[in-house]
Design a protein around this motif. Structure first.
Motif, PDB file in Angstrom:
ATOM      1  N   LEU A 111       0.818  -1.221   0.000  1.00  0.00           N
ATOM      2  CA  LEU A 111       0.000   0.000   0.000  1.00  0.00           C
ATOM      3  C   LEU A 111       0.850   1.269   0.000  1.00  0.00           C
ATOM      4  N   VAL A 137       2.021  -2.144   6.792  1.00  0.00           N
ATOM      5  CA  VAL A 137       1.782  -0.771   6.328  1.00  0.00           C
ATOM      6  C   VAL A 137       2.562   0.244   7.162  1.00  0.00           C
ATOM      7  N   TYR A 146      -4.150   6.034   1.590  1.00  0.00           N
ATOM      8  CA  TYR A 146      -4.484   4.735   0.986  1.00  0.00           C
ATOM      9  C   TYR A 146      -5.827   4.753   0.254  1.00  0.00           C
TER      10      TYR A 146
END
Ligand SMILES: [Zn+2]
Length: 323
Positions: A111, A137, A146
């Protein structure tokens, strides 16, 4: 770009399924040829039911992974959502085209990668069916940076699998920028509400924040959990405790969406759980056995077991009857 895998092999109105997740049809009672609720197979749970595994990681280190997986798939009668690193996307897309009843391709992206949006668009064009497992993340899952990825997944009506809860430590003598606290189950609630066409699937049921995980699933029809990882081994001696966590079976405390379901739908709170192994090819069978022990400890009805082991995911993915 056309998606021959979806359109040719998974006939549950693939065009609409690309935009509207299957659970929506399910909740609304829209007829769908893949509906396991109310069809004959669902009415007679049997030992030949196919397992759908939400959580199989493609192993880059095994050059024969696809061959090895296909053997396991045949032996266990199992379809896998294969969580595929972006670098291996072509190999797995091709394998999924050759073996569409055994391999469902899922894209494993970072991500925080600067080109992650482009990667997701490419995966979609290649016939990928969702994303996962999101993990490691740099920010909490609900960080607005995101959102462009979630917007795309929402547009595609995808399933997105998120790691939740405690995460392993890879390096013991070097600093690493990893924290379980960024992957708490509570963050999935905001994603589910902001992006209602994503089916949000949390791995590991938020280990150990099971109560938050369950409550979020209760109020959000697009949130589900798998019980992979250390949860079932840890809870081995107290599996019946899950009845206190998924507590609302047959009560008035189901969310309004659940009350709108068809009369023959499943009133068990455990319907919010799906099968996921996350244990390497040799370890899938042992997780199947762990799930069965959990079913016994909590006294789950046959229909609910069947839905957990494959019916719900088959519905979401639009797998054909007898997939
Ligand atoms: Zn995980």
């Amino acid at each position: 770009m056309s998606n021959p895998l979806t359109r040719r092999n998974f006939l549950c109105n693939a065009g609409a399924a690309a935009v509207i997740p299957a659970w929506w049809d399910w909740l609304r009672g829209t007829p769908c040829n893949a509906s396991p609720l109310g069809d004959e197979a669902a009415a007679s749970p049997g030992t030949t039911d196919r397992i759908v595994d939400m959580h199989v990681h493609f192993d880059e280190k095994n050059p024969n992974f696809i061959r090895d997986f296909l053997k396991v798939s045949e032996r266990l009668n199992l379809t896998a959502c294969l969580l595929t690193p972006f670098a291996n996307r072509k190999l797995v897309a091709d394998a999924a085209k050759q073996h569409p009843t055994q391999i469902i391709p899922f894209g494993f992206v970072d991500l925080d990668a600067p080109d992650v949006v482009k990667q997701v668009e490419e995966l979609h064009a290649m016939g990928y069916r969702g994303l996962g497992e999101m993990e490691f993340v740099k920010r909490p899952y609900n960080d607005p940076s995101y959102f462009p990825v979630y917007e795309l997944a929402n547009r595609y009506g995808w399933i997105v699998l998120f790691h939740t809860g405690i995460v392993l430590r890879r390096k013991f003598d070097e600093p690493e920028d990893v924290a379980s606290g960024r992957m708490r189950p509570i963050y999935l609630e905001e994603i589910a509400r902001r992006f209602p066409k994503i089916t949000v699937l949390g791995a590991h049921c938020g280990n150990p924040e099971y109560e938050w995980a369950a409550e979020i699933a209760r109020w959000n029809p697009n949130v589900f959990w798998d019980l992979s990882g250390s949860t079932l081994p840890k809870m081995q001696g107290r599996l019946a405790d899950f009845q206190k966590i998924f507590w609302w079976s047959n009560t008035e405390w189901q969310s309004p969406e659940w009350k709108a379901k068809k009369p023959d739908s499943d009133p068990s709170a455990f319907i919010k759980i799906v099968f996921g192994s996350d244990n390497g090819l040799d370890g899938i069978e042992s997780v199947v056995n762990q799930y069965h022990a959990f079913f016994e400890a909590c006294g789950l009805p046959a229909h609910t077991r069947k839905m957990i082991m494959g019916g719900t995911l088959a519905q979401m993915l639009g797998l054909p009857d007898g997939h």
